[in-house]
Write an enzyme that holds these catalytic residues in place. Structure first.
Site, mmCIF file in Angstrom:
data_model
loop_
_atom_site.group_PDB
_atom_site.id
_atom_site.type_symbol
_atom_site.label_atom_id
_atom_site.label_comp_id
_atom_site.label_asym_id
_atom_site.label_seq_id
_atom_site.Cartn_x
_atom_site.Cartn_y
_atom_site.Cartn_z
ATOM 1 N N GLU A 1 0.859 -1.179 0.000
ATOM 2 C CA GLU A 1 0.000 0.000 0.000
ATOM 3 C C GLU A 1 0.895 1.229 0.000
ATOM 4 O OE1 GLU A 1 -2.888 0.178 3.095
ATOM 5 O OE2 GLU A 1 -3.769 -1.769 2.605
ATOM 6 N N GLU B 1 -5.973 9.622 9.499
ATOM 7 C CA GLU B 1 -4.634 9.238 9.937
ATOM 8 C C GLU B 1 -4.315 9.807 11.312
ATOM 9 O OE1 GLU B 1 -3.831 7.155 7.873
ATOM 10 O OE2 GLU B 1 -4.749 7.815 6.015
#
Length: 272
Positions: A49, A60
């Site tokens: 990824e 995040e």
């Protein structure tokens, strides 16, 4: 056949669980990214990824937020990320590469042009964190036209109705968000995670890979005992930046962590 499907078939045939590391493209500096990708494959990654830097990465935690800030300081954008994949593909034509990020940079690029360029570069799919599946029809049609897979997120709070919708539109596998919160969170409770995961697994036509909060080889193995695979991001980025700032080798540091996770996962024995 898409590289993702080939990899999943191979893992199933060998009774192994998927290990997928996440890194942010261009972090800590652009010239390192392709070497990191190769190192992670060498250390046991099944799928890579690669994060597209974005200024407002709402899902995040602080570790990946800082990674994106460092990458943006080097002016890393979509074209740069695609060029990194092109470089990687010169010597690795088999490992799936998923671009993970947010819709805005891709929308600005243009969906059709992005999908065309991504497939040409060797990208296999995307995870667009802020694109709900119910709103993804336009993107999905373009992705399908170019053979690019849409990897969707699901979580403990995903309804049965949404799971049904995802089942109709998803490709490859699903990214199972292990907890409420952001990447790198600490509060992973295995018994609760297992029960919730198995509920979603029963509703899914695709493999479910667990991400968010997996930090150690022991934790990766414990999750892999019941999950189809694990995704590690923040812990890996921590190793990379700590080595870089200490003037040590980020390739060795990231490879050591991933190798230990691979070994721990493989040691759990046959798939259940």
């Amino acid at each position: 056949m898409n590289r993702i499907d080939k990899t999943l078939e191979k893992l199933k045939a060998n009774r192994k669980k998927m290990l997928s590391p996440y890194i942010t493209a261009g972090d800590p500096y652009p010239e390192l990214t392709v070497s990191l990708m190769h190192q992670l494959v060498k250390s046991g990654a099944d799928v890579l990824e690669l994060g597209i830097p974005f200024s407002d990465p709402m899902a995040e935690g602080p570790v990946i937020q800082r990674a994106m800030e460092r990458a943006l300081a080097h002016s890393i954008h979509c074209d740069d990320v695609l060029n990194m994949v092109r470089q990687f593909r010169k010597t690795d034509t088999e490992t799936p590469v998923i671009l993970m990020g947010y819709l805005n940079p891709i929308e600005q690029y243009g969906y059709d042009l992005f999908a065309q360029q991504a497939v040409e570069a060797g990208v296999d799919g995307t995870i667009l964190v802020d694109l709900p599946p119910e709103e993804a029809d336009g993107v999905s049609r373009v992705w399908q036209k170019h053979g690019l897979y849409s990897i969707y997120l699901c979580s403990p709070t995903t309804s049965a109705e949404r799971m049904n919708y995802i089942n109709q539109h998803a490709n490859g596998y699903l990214y199972y968000v292990s907890l409420k919160g952001v990447t790198g969170s600490d509060a992973l409770k295995l018994p609760e995670l297992k029960a919730q995961y198995l509920q979603r697994k029963a509703q899914s036509k695709l493999p479910l890979m667990v991400g968010f909060g997996i930090k150690t080889p022991e934790m990766a193995a414990q999750v892999a005992e019941f999950a189809d695979g694990v995704i590690v991001g923040a812990a890996l980025i921590n190793e990379i930046i700590e080595a870089y700032e200490a003037k040590k080798d980020p390739l060795q540091a990231s490879g050591a962590l991933l190798s230990s996770m691979r070994q721990a996962i493989d040691n759990i024995g046959s798939m259940v």
